[in-house]
Design a protein around this motif. Structure first.
Motif, PDB file in Angstrom:
ATOM      1  N   GLY A  61       2.083   6.965  -0.799  1.00 17.51           N
ATOM      2  CA  GLY A  61       0.711   6.806  -0.348  1.00 17.51           C
ATOM      3  C   GLY A  61       0.055   5.606  -0.992  1.00 17.51           C
ATOM      4  O   GLY A  61       0.684   4.847  -1.725  1.00 17.51           O
ATOM      5  N   CYS A  62      -1.225   5.450  -0.669  1.00 19.90           N
ATOM      6  CA  CYS A  62      -1.973   4.264  -1.091  1.00 19.90           C
ATOM      7  C   CYS A  62      -2.711   4.512  -2.397  1.00 19.90           C
ATOM      8  O   CYS A  62      -2.715   5.616  -2.939  1.00 19.90           O
ATOM      9  CB  CYS A  62      -2.945   3.867   0.015  1.00 19.90           C
ATOM     10  SG  CYS A  62      -4.224   5.110   0.275  1.00 19.90           S
ATOM     11  N   LEU A  63      -3.361   3.473  -2.862  1.00 19.24           N
ATOM     12  CA  LEU A  63      -4.066   3.535  -4.143  1.00 19.24           C
ATOM     13  C   LEU A  63      -5.197   4.552  -4.132  1.00 19.24           C
ATOM     14  O   LEU A  63      -5.388   5.296  -5.097  1.00 19.24           O
ATOM     15  CB  LEU A  63      -4.610   2.140  -4.480  1.00 19.24           C
ATOM     16  CG  LEU A  63      -5.434   1.981  -5.751  1.00 19.24           C
ATOM     17  CD1 LEU A  63      -4.614   2.346  -6.985  1.00 19.24           C
ATOM     18  CD2 LEU A  63      -5.934   0.546  -5.865  1.00 19.24           C
ATOM     19  N   CYS A  64      -5.963   4.630  -3.072  1.00 18.04           N
ATOM     20  CA  CYS A  64      -7.139   5.520  -3.044  1.00 18.04           C
ATOM     21  C   CYS A  64      -6.785   6.934  -2.631  1.00 18.04           C
ATOM     22  O   CYS A  64      -7.612   7.843  -2.777  1.00 18.04           O
ATOM     23  CB  CYS A  64      -8.228   4.947  -2.143  1.00 18.04           C
ATOM     24  SG  CYS A  64      -7.966   5.197  -0.368  1.00 18.04           S
ATOM     25  N   GLY A  65      -5.591   7.150  -2.089  1.00 19.12           N
ATOM     26  CA  GLY A  65      -5.174   8.493  -1.699  1.00 19.12           C
ATOM     27  C   GLY A  65      -5.509   8.857  -0.264  1.00 19.12           C
ATOM     28  O   GLY A  65      -5.138   9.940   0.191  1.00 19.12           O
ATOM     29  N   ALA A  66      -6.183   7.990   0.468  1.00 22.12           N
ATOM     30  CA  ALA A  66      -6.559   8.306   1.856  1.00 22.12           C
ATOM     31  C   ALA A  66      -5.334   8.420   2.756  1.00 22.12           C
ATOM     32  O   ALA A  66      -5.298   9.247   3.659  1.00 22.12           O
ATOM     33  CB  ALA A  66      -7.508   7.251   2.405  1.00 22.12           C
ATOM     34  N   VAL A  67      -4.337   7.577   2.521  1.00 18.85           N
ATOM     35  CA  VAL A  67      -3.117   7.611   3.328  1.00 18.85           C
ATOM     36  C   VAL A  67      -1.990   8.219   2.501  1.00 18.85           C
ATOM     37  O   VAL A  67      -1.740   7.801   1.366  1.00 18.85           O
ATOM     38  CB  VAL A  67      -2.693   6.203   3.799  1.00 18.85           C
ATOM     39  CG1 VAL A  67      -1.394   6.285   4.605  1.00 18.85           C
ATOM     40  CG2 VAL A  67      -3.792   5.559   4.616  1.00 18.85           C
TER      41      VAL A  67
ATOM     42  N   PHE B 180      -1.483  -0.856   6.556  1.00 23.21           N
ATOM     43  CA  PHE B 180      -2.057  -0.796   5.213  1.00 23.21           C
ATOM     44  C   PHE B 180      -3.267   0.122   5.238  1.00 23.21           C
ATOM     45  O   PHE B 180      -3.832   0.421   6.296  1.00 23.21           O
ATOM     46  CB  PHE B 180      -2.438  -2.200   4.731  1.00 23.21           C
ATOM     47  CG  PHE B 180      -3.444  -2.909   5.594  1.00 23.21           C
ATOM     48  CD1 PHE B 180      -3.042  -3.637   6.704  1.00 23.21           C
ATOM     49  CD2 PHE B 180      -4.802  -2.848   5.295  1.00 23.21           C
ATOM     50  CE1 PHE B 180      -3.974  -4.277   7.510  1.00 23.21           C
ATOM     51  CE2 PHE B 180      -5.736  -3.504   6.087  1.00 23.21           C
ATOM     52  CZ  PHE B 180      -5.314  -4.219   7.204  1.00 23.21           C
ATOM     53  N   CYS B 181      -3.677   0.581   4.074  1.00 26.23           N
ATOM     54  CA  CYS B 181      -4.841   1.462   4.001  1.00 26.23           C
ATOM     55  C   CYS B 181      -6.097   0.673   4.313  1.00 26.23           C
ATOM     56  O   CYS B 181      -6.374  -0.337   3.682  1.00 26.23           O
ATOM     57  CB  CYS B 181      -4.951   2.111   2.620  1.00 26.23           C
ATOM     58  SG  CYS B 181      -6.455   3.126   2.483  1.00 26.23           S
ATOM     59  N   ARG B 182      -6.873   1.169   5.295  1.00 27.50           N
ATOM     60  CA  ARG B 182      -8.088   0.453   5.695  1.00 27.50           C
ATOM     61  C   ARG B 182      -9.193   0.596   4.652  1.00 27.50           C
ATOM     62  O   ARG B 182     -10.196  -0.085   4.721  1.00 27.50           O
ATOM     63  CB  ARG B 182      -8.553   0.932   7.070  1.00 27.50           C
ATOM     64  CG  ARG B 182      -8.958   2.367   7.132  1.00 27.50           C
ATOM     65  CD  ARG B 182      -9.393   2.759   8.542  1.00 27.50           C
ATOM     66  NE  ARG B 182      -8.267   2.883   9.458  1.00 27.50           N
ATOM     67  CZ  ARG B 182      -8.207   2.274  10.667  1.00 27.50           C
ATOM     68  NH1 ARG B 182      -9.186   1.522  11.093  1.00 27.50           N
ATOM     69  NH2 ARG B 182      -7.163   2.452  11.443  1.00 27.50           N
ATOM     70  N   ARG B 183      -9.000   1.490   3.680  1.00 26.02           N
ATOM     71  CA  ARG B 183     -10.022   1.682   2.646  1.00 26.02           C
ATOM     72  C   ARG B 183      -9.700   0.883   1.378  1.00 26.02           C
ATOM     73  O   ARG B 183     -10.544   0.168   0.868  1.00 26.02           O
ATOM     74  CB  ARG B 183     -10.134   3.177   2.327  1.00 26.02           C
ATOM     75  CG  ARG B 183     -11.158   3.512   1.266  1.00 26.02           C
ATOM     76  CD  ARG B 183     -11.536   4.989   1.339  1.00 26.02           C
ATOM     77  NE  ARG B 183     -12.435   5.352   0.256  1.00 26.02           N
ATOM     78  CZ  ARG B 183     -12.091   6.181  -0.725  1.00 26.02           C
ATOM     79  NH1 ARG B 183     -10.887   6.712  -0.775  1.00 26.02           N
ATOM     80  NH2 ARG B 183     -12.966   6.465  -1.671  1.00 26.02           N
ATOM     81  N   CYS B 184      -8.480   0.999   0.873  1.00 25.52           N
ATOM     82  CA  CYS B 184      -8.159   0.350  -0.410  1.00 25.52           C
ATOM     83  C   CYS B 184      -7.218  -0.835  -0.250  1.00 25.52           C
ATOM     84  O   CYS B 184      -7.033  -1.594  -1.199  1.00 25.52           O
ATOM     85  CB  CYS B 184      -7.574   1.364  -1.397  1.00 25.52           C
ATOM     86  SG  CYS B 184      -5.899   1.899  -1.013  1.00 25.52           S
ATOM     87  N   GLY B 185      -6.595  -1.005   0.913  1.00 26.11           N
ATOM     88  CA  GLY B 185      -5.802  -2.205   1.160  1.00 26.11           C
ATOM     89  C   GLY B 185      -4.341  -2.131   0.787  1.00 26.11           C
ATOM     90  O   GLY B 185      -3.607  -3.094   1.007  1.00 26.11           O
TER      91      GLY B 185
HETATM   92 ZN   LIG Z   1      -6.179   3.812   0.315  1.00 32.47          ZN
END
Ligand SMILES: [Zn+2]
Ligand SMILES: [Zn+2]
Length: 135
Positions: free
Chosen positions: A10-16, A74-79
């Motif tokens: 997953g991504c840095l912010c956890g959204a994905v 890519f994550c649209r929130r944290c990139g």
């Molecule tokens: Zn993210």
């Protein structure tokens, strides 16, 4: 520890969140200029899977076509850069090794696109080397 164990990512912010099952097809470090820009890093490690092995379990990644036939997500929130698909390799999807919850699982065996390598970015002499995509 079985071959069918699920792998999380997953991504840095956890959204994905990504859910991966099955064994990788390859594990590489890419030095190409597109990966550098997409990630903000001097080289990018990728693990390739069959498309069906990788599921987006949470979130809604942004899609970007960085070249003809190339889809990066890519994550649209944290990139965080997450996946790469290329129409010239249908049925496969690459996941950024560093998006895996355990990035140590699949050590790279080769370095690709060394023709694009930054002069200050070291090369690992123990890996296979390819000037372009290794085909
Ligand atoms: Zn993210
Ligand atoms: Zn690349």
């Amino acid at each position: 520890m079985g071959a069918t164990a699920e792998i999380g990512g997953g991504c840095l912010c956890g959204a994905v969140r990504l859910r991966i099952s099955g064994r990788p097809i390859f594990s590489v470090i890419c030095h190409c200029a597109s990966c550098r820009r997409a990630s903000g890093a001097p080289s990018v490690a990728w693990v390739g899977f069959e498309s069906g092995a990788v599921t987006v379990a949470a979130g809604d990644p942004q899609v970007f076509n960085s070249s003809t036939g190339v889809t990066r997500r890519f994550c649209r929130r944290c990139g965080t850069a997450l996946t790469y698909e290329n129409a010239r390799r249908p049925g496969t999807i690459d996941v950024t090794t560093l998006a895996l919850d355990d990035p140590s699982l699949f050590p790279p065996t080769s370095e690709v696109w060394l023709g694009d390598r930054l002069p200050w970015q070291p090369v690992d002499p123990t890996l296979q080397h390819f000037a372009t995509n290794g085909d």
